[in-house]
Design an enzyme around this catalytic site. Structure first.
Site, PDB file in Angstrom:
ATOM      1  N   CYS A  21       0.804  -1.233   0.000  1.00 17.51           N
ATOM      2  CA  CYS A  21       0.000   0.000   0.000  1.00 17.51           C
ATOM      3  C   CYS A  21       0.833   1.278   0.000  1.00 17.51           C
ATOM      4  O   CYS A  21       0.319   2.353   0.331  1.00 17.51           O
ATOM      5  CB  CYS A  21      -0.943   0.004   1.206  1.00 17.51           C
ATOM      6  SG  CYS A  21      -2.103  -1.375   1.181  1.00 17.51           S
ATOM      7  N   HIS A  25      -3.081   5.101  -3.928  1.00 15.47           N
ATOM      8  CA  HIS A  25      -4.220   4.336  -4.447  1.00 15.47           C
ATOM      9  C   HIS A  25      -5.484   4.815  -3.751  1.00 15.47           C
ATOM     10  O   HIS A  25      -5.410   5.661  -2.854  1.00 15.47           O
ATOM     11  CB  HIS A  25      -4.006   2.830  -4.240  1.00 15.47           C
ATOM     12  CG  HIS A  25      -3.892   2.416  -2.802  1.00 15.47           C
ATOM     13  ND1 HIS A  25      -2.790   2.699  -2.028  1.00 15.47           N
ATOM     14  CD2 HIS A  25      -4.747   1.756  -1.990  1.00 15.47           C
ATOM     15  CE1 HIS A  25      -2.958   2.218  -0.801  1.00 15.47           C
ATOM     16  NE2 HIS A  25      -4.150   1.638  -0.741  1.00 15.47           N
ATOM     17  N   HIS A  27      -9.508   4.150  -1.945  1.00 15.50           N
ATOM     18  CA  HIS A  27     -10.442   3.239  -1.293  1.00 15.50           C
ATOM     19  C   HIS A  27     -11.799   3.917  -1.166  1.00 15.50           C
ATOM     20  O   HIS A  27     -11.881   5.142  -1.046  1.00 15.50           O
ATOM     21  CB  HIS A  27      -9.990   2.864   0.119  1.00 15.50           C
ATOM     22  CG  HIS A  27      -8.894   1.854   0.160  1.00 15.50           C
ATOM     23  ND1 HIS A  27      -9.048   0.567  -0.300  1.00 15.50           N
ATOM     24  CD2 HIS A  27      -7.626   1.932   0.603  1.00 15.50           C
ATOM     25  CE1 HIS A  27      -7.917  -0.099  -0.128  1.00 15.50           C
ATOM     26  NE2 HIS A  27      -7.025   0.711   0.400  1.00 15.50           N
ATOM     27  N   HIS A  63     -13.004  12.564  -0.742  1.00 14.53           N
ATOM     28  CA  HIS A  63     -12.357  13.032  -1.961  1.00 14.53           C
ATOM     29  C   HIS A  63     -11.097  13.848  -1.665  1.00 14.53           C
ATOM     30  O   HIS A  63     -10.878  14.910  -2.270  1.00 14.53           O
ATOM     31  CB  HIS A  63     -13.339  13.807  -2.846  1.00 14.53           C
ATOM     32  CG  HIS A  63     -14.302  12.907  -3.566  1.00 14.53           C
ATOM     33  ND1 HIS A  63     -15.366  12.295  -2.925  1.00 14.53           N
ATOM     34  CD2 HIS A  63     -14.343  12.481  -4.835  1.00 14.53           C
ATOM     35  CE1 HIS A  63     -16.022  11.548  -3.791  1.00 14.53           C
ATOM     36  NE2 HIS A  63     -15.426  11.630  -4.964  1.00 14.53           N
ATOM     37  N   GLU A 100     -12.801  -0.605   5.063  1.00 16.24           N
ATOM     38  CA  GLU A 100     -11.925  -0.217   3.959  1.00 16.24           C
ATOM     39  C   GLU A 100     -12.265  -1.153   2.810  1.00 16.24           C
ATOM     40  O   GLU A 100     -11.916  -2.341   2.849  1.00 16.24           O
ATOM     41  CB  GLU A 100     -10.459  -0.359   4.373  1.00 16.24           C
ATOM     42  CG  GLU A 100      -9.489   0.179   3.329  1.00 16.24           C
ATOM     43  CD  GLU A 100      -8.048  -0.080   3.738  1.00 16.24           C
ATOM     44  OE1 GLU A 100      -7.445   0.783   4.372  1.00 16.24           O
ATOM     45  OE2 GLU A 100      -7.537  -1.166   3.422  1.00 16.24           O
TER      46      GLU A 100
HETATM   47 ZN   LIG Z   1      -5.048   0.476   0.756  1.00 15.59          ZN
END
Ligand SMILES: [Zn+2]
Length: 121
Positions: A21, A25, A27, A63, A100
C-alpha cells in the site's frame, strides 16, 4: 438500545514503507456509527441528526488525499480520528466501525479514544 447510521466516502491513500500500500491508491470507506441509549417518547435519537453529525465528521476526508492529512493513514488511524471527532459531537456514541473497501474493517469503542486525540492536519 442502539441505533446505527452509515456514511460512505472515497479517498486516496498511501502507507509509507508498506509492501503493498505504499503507492498512492484509492479506497471507498464505509463508516458505521452506533449510538446507545434509552428511547424516550419512542425515539432514542433522530437518525437524521446522527447522520448529519457523522457527515460533518467525514466531510473533511471525502475526496481528499489522506496521505497529506495523516503521516500514516491506515484504517486504524482513520477510525481513531473519526471516532474521536464524532465522540466530541455525538452524545451516547458507543462505537465506530470503518470499512476499507469490502471484507475488512476496524472497530473501536468510544471509550477507547482519548478525548484529546488529534484530528486531521
Ligand atoms: Zn489500501
Amino acid at each position: 438500545m442502539r441505533i446505527r447510521v452509515q456514511e460512505v466516502f472515497d479517498a486516496a491513500t498511501a502507507l509509507p514503507g508498506h509492501d503493498r500500500c505504499a503507492g498512492l491508491h484509492g479506497h471507498t470507506y464505509t463508516v458505521e456509527a452506533v449510538v446507545a441509549g434509552r428511547a424516550s417518547g419512542g425515539v432514542l435519537e433522530d437518525f437524521r441528526e446522527v447522520r448529519r453529525r457523522l457527515r460533518e465528521v467525514v466531510a473533511p476526508l471525502d475526496h481528499t488525499d489522506l496521505s497529506l492529512k495523516f503521516p500514516y493513514p491506515s484504517c486504524e488511524v482513520l477510525a481513531l480520528d473519526i471516532c474521536a471527532r464524532l465522540k466530541a459531537a455525538q452524545p451516547g456514541l458507543e462505537r465506530v466501525r470503518l470499512w476499507e473497501g469490502e471484507g475488512k474493517w476496524v472497530e473501536l469503542e468510544a471509550g477507547e479514544v482519548a478525548a484529546a486525540a488529534a484530528g486531521p492536519r
